[in-house]
Write an enzyme that holds these catalytic residues in place. Structure first.
Site, PDB file in Angstrom:
ATOM      1  N   ARG A 218      -9.449   1.258   8.696  1.00 17.65           N
ATOM      2  CA  ARG A 218      -8.979  -0.080   9.063  1.00 17.65           C
ATOM      3  C   ARG A 218     -10.100  -0.891   9.712  1.00 17.65           C
ATOM      4  O   ARG A 218      -9.906  -2.065   9.991  1.00 17.65           O
ATOM      5  CB  ARG A 218      -7.852   0.027  10.098  1.00 17.65           C
TER       6      ARG A 218
ATOM      7  N   ARG B 140      11.164  -1.119  10.894  1.00 20.93           N
ATOM      8  CA  ARG B 140      10.158  -0.712  11.868  1.00 20.93           C
ATOM      9  C   ARG B 140      10.029  -1.766  12.960  1.00 20.93           C
ATOM     10  O   ARG B 140      10.082  -2.953  12.687  1.00 20.93           O
ATOM     11  CB  ARG B 140       8.804  -0.525  11.176  1.00 20.93           C
TER      12      ARG B 140
ATOM     13  N   LYS C 274       0.823  -1.212   0.000  1.00 21.90           N
ATOM     14  CA  LYS C 274       0.000   0.000   0.000  1.00 21.90           C
ATOM     15  C   LYS C 274       0.859   1.265   0.000  1.00 21.90           C
ATOM     16  O   LYS C 274       0.604   2.176  -0.782  1.00 21.90           O
ATOM     17  CB  LYS C 274      -0.918   0.044   1.233  1.00 21.90           C
TER      18      LYS C 274
ATOM     19  N   ARG D 253      11.221  -5.374   4.777  1.00 20.16           N
ATOM     20  CA  ARG D 253      10.954  -3.957   4.545  1.00 20.16           C
ATOM     21  C   ARG D 253      11.872  -3.060   5.378  1.00 20.16           C
ATOM     22  O   ARG D 253      12.156  -3.350   6.532  1.00 20.16           O
ATOM     23  CB  ARG D 253       9.498  -3.694   4.916  1.00 20.16           C
TER      24      ARG D 253
ATOM     25  N   ARG E  89      -0.375  -8.611  13.254  1.00 20.08           N
ATOM     26  CA  ARG E  89      -0.968  -7.606  12.362  1.00 20.08           C
ATOM     27  C   ARG E  89      -1.806  -8.277  11.277  1.00 20.08           C
ATOM     28  O   ARG E  89      -2.838  -7.755  10.869  1.00 20.08           O
ATOM     29  CB  ARG E  89       0.128  -6.731  11.748  1.00 20.08           C
TER      30      ARG E  89
HETATM   31  P1  AMP Z   1       0.816   1.032   9.041  1.00 19.73           P
HETATM   32  O1  AMP Z   1       2.010   1.895   8.818  1.00 19.73           O
HETATM   33  O2  AMP Z   1      -0.368   1.457   8.203  1.00 19.73           O
HETATM   34  O3  AMP Z   1       1.105  -0.437   8.907  1.00 19.73           O
HETATM   35  O4  AMP Z   1       0.359   1.277  10.566  1.00 19.73           O
HETATM   36  C1  AMP Z   1       1.205   0.948  11.651  1.00 19.73           C
HETATM   37  C2  AMP Z   1       0.407   0.836  12.929  1.00 19.73           C
HETATM   38  O5  AMP Z   1      -0.253   2.087  13.207  1.00 19.73           O
HETATM   39  C3  AMP Z   1      -0.733  -0.181  12.879  1.00 19.73           C
HETATM   40  O6  AMP Z   1      -0.298  -1.495  13.158  1.00 19.73           O
HETATM   41  C4  AMP Z   1      -1.664   0.383  13.958  1.00 19.73           C
HETATM   42  O7  AMP Z   1      -1.173   0.104  15.248  1.00 19.73           O
HETATM   43  C5  AMP Z   1      -1.552   1.885  13.732  1.00 19.73           C
HETATM   44  N1  AMP Z   1      -2.546   2.366  12.734  1.00 19.73           N
HETATM   45  C6  AMP Z   1      -2.303   2.898  11.499  1.00 19.73           C
HETATM   46  N2  AMP Z   1      -3.437   3.241  10.874  1.00 19.73           N
HETATM   47  C7  AMP Z   1      -4.450   2.906  11.720  1.00 19.73           C
HETATM   48  C8  AMP Z   1      -5.864   2.993  11.664  1.00 19.73           C
HETATM   49  N3  AMP Z   1      -6.484   3.461  10.567  1.00 19.73           N
HETATM   50  N4  AMP Z   1      -6.566   2.556  12.732  1.00 19.73           N
HETATM   51  C9  AMP Z   1      -5.963   2.077  13.846  1.00 19.73           C
HETATM   52  N5  AMP Z   1      -4.641   1.951  13.945  1.00 19.73           N
HETATM   53  C10 AMP Z   1      -3.868   2.365  12.923  1.00 19.73           C
END
Ligand code: AMP
Length: 216
Positions: free
Chosen positions: A88, A160, A13, A127, A171
């Site tokens: 999400r 990360r 994404k 990554r 996740r």
């Molecule tokens: P990402 O970079 O999109 O994989 O997001 C990393 C982490 O941020 C996720 O595992 C969640 O803990 C939090 N996070 C990001 N976007 C959301 C969202 N829309 N709702 C809830 N938690 C989020």
């Protein structure tokens, strides 16, 4: 125009969102990046979010909804946005729908990046992102020109904390439980485009480009 990129963690994404936003002439909004910026700046929001993020769990809906509402109200988001990592949950999708209605915008169009499960763990654990701006790399599929250094801004690349095996597994479970239902949600609204997203980032970009006209 608001485009929602749907797909599992590690589905590409972030990588695709950057190019898609540029080709549509809209901003790229990643809730993960916004949260990580809060975390780095030790804001109250960042401090509250950290425990959820490090476990691979979702930050509470109200927190991310407020953050997205504020971001979409900024002037550079007036032409639209590619939303990466939001919504999400179905509750977040409903809140987004209400927000767009209230602000007189067209309902969101969702693009699902459909990735074979077997590819995901390999993609996620390889990554790397840069410290300065989160530019994405992959040790195998998209290595930087100089190891450990960002091609764009020369900052250090790092893994990360939530890209380790244990957190990645959690996740993916959270995705199946909370986020996968959004596929049916946008399909029922007639607002879903599915892209087969196995293969290299360049192959996926090409498939995506072929479908962008569907969104206009
Ligand atoms: P990402 O970079 O999109 O994989 O997001 C990393 C982490 O941020 C996720 O595992 C969640 O803990 C939090 N996070 C990001 N976007 C959301 C969202 N829309 N709702 C809830 N938690 C989020």
């Amino acid at each position: 125009m608001i485009v929602v990129l749907l797909g599992p963690p590690g589905g590409g994404k972030g990588t695709q969102a950057v190019g898609l936003a540029a080709s549509l002439g809209v901003v790229h909004v990643s809730t993960g990046d916004l949260l990580r910026a809060h975390l780095a700046a030790h804001t109250p929001l960042g401090v509250a979010a950290e425990a959820y993020m490090s476990r691979g769990e979702l930050v509470p809906d109200e927190t991310v909804i407020d953050m997205v509402r504020a971001r979409l109200a900024e002037p550079d988001a007036a032409p639209g946005a590619v939303l990466d990592g939001f919504p999400r949950t179905v509750a977040q999708a409903e809140a987004l729908g209400r927000l767009l209605l209230e602000t007189g915008r067209t309902p969101a169009h969702a693009i699902l990046l459909d990735v074979p499960r077997a590819d995901l763990i390999r993609r996620l654990t390889g990554r790397r992102v840069c410290r300065a701006a989160g530019h994405p790399y992959h040790v195998e599929f998209k290595p930087p020109r100089r190891e450990g250094v960002c091609d764009v801004d020369q900052s250090e690349l790092y893994q990360r904390a939530d890209d380790t095996i244990a957190t990645v597994t959690n996740r993916l479970e959270v995705y199946d439980r909370e986020t996968a239902p959004l596929i049916g949600y946008y399909q029922a609204l007639g607002r879903l485009t599915t892209i087969e997203a196995g293969g290299t980032p360049a192959e996926v970009t090409a498939r995506l480009a072929g479908r962008v006209s569907d969104l206009r």
